[in-house]
Design an enzyme around this catalytic site. Sequence first.
Site: not given
Length: 372
Positions: A45, A140, A266, A314
């Site tokens: 998967k 689930r 940042y 990023m």
Amino acid sequence: MTLLLAPPPLSRLHAPTLTTLPAAIAANVDRVRSVTAARIMAVVKADGYGHGAVAVARAAVAAGAEWLGVTDAADAAELREAGLDVPILAWLNPAGVDAAQVARDRVDLAVGSVEELRQLVADAVAPVRVHLHMDTGMSRGGCPVGEWDELLRVARAAGPLIEVVGVMGHLPRADEADARANAASVLRMRQARDAVLRAGFGPLLVHLAATAGTLTDPSTHFDLVRVGAGLVGIDPSETVQLRGASRLTASVVHSSLVRAGTAVGYGGTYATRHETHLSVIGVGYADGIPRELSEGAGVEIGGSRHPIVGRVSMDQIVVDTGARSFPRGTIATVFGPEGAAVPSVQEWARWAGTIPHTIVTGIGPRVQRSRA
């Protein structure tokens, strides 16, 4: 007359790359085979847990896995096109099912509700092999106990269009590595199997355990075990040492010597404590580096581990390399199986407050893929 000069060659760096290690996958399959007599389904998967579905499948099948597992029946087409001919089971199918394609690709389907089975019967144009999915305690997906008899009635009424070949469930607490935590699910699986046999279906392939149950609780093994995370070196129970099956590398793209008190990244949330060298590595949260990391996160450069400082951007992370300066193009290992200075996927999960699965499946599409 103007002389036209050829442009200079481009500066080439080692692109961010995730390298899949088939030998490690094979070793992990061997480890699973040492603890169970059940058949092994290699679950690929999420593009083989981020390692490449075809690459992982090939390595696992070559090592003895007899089945493959996928999320969606459409994912099986890639495996068939790659020449993989072993049985394939798809058990989630979030986009629905093309019954004709399922028949063409020889894909088994898990069916976990009366509604789902009725729809499959209505759509089927050729016989479909089905594994009935019992809710064994996860809530689930899977058929609730109270609807199991109706599911069997619909399957019987479908005649030759539906061939019931398996019964499956999931273990909600297998990562606790405690057979007592799994006992109720094992009992429910046995009851589901017995009801299917009484309904006249069989022979059946019964499967309940994923990686953690396979490694820690033989009572959950039945006829088949589904191993996904374990293929790539992740044991959710954290009780068995498996081999990491990938290595993430990237280049130093910038280096500098800075003074004490220099703000990094940042917001200036980190400031250097003394004069030091900083190296910028060309991967960031768009590439799968978790933005929120605890203190201690680092990467390997030049044989030593160096801490990540400042906020993850990023496209970049910044690493404090102390007295050592690394030139542009030096390769950093973000994670890998080597140990020592090289961080493991498990360490990255701890630094990010998550599980290893999210680290390997979160590597972004900009990262190149290769195979050792």
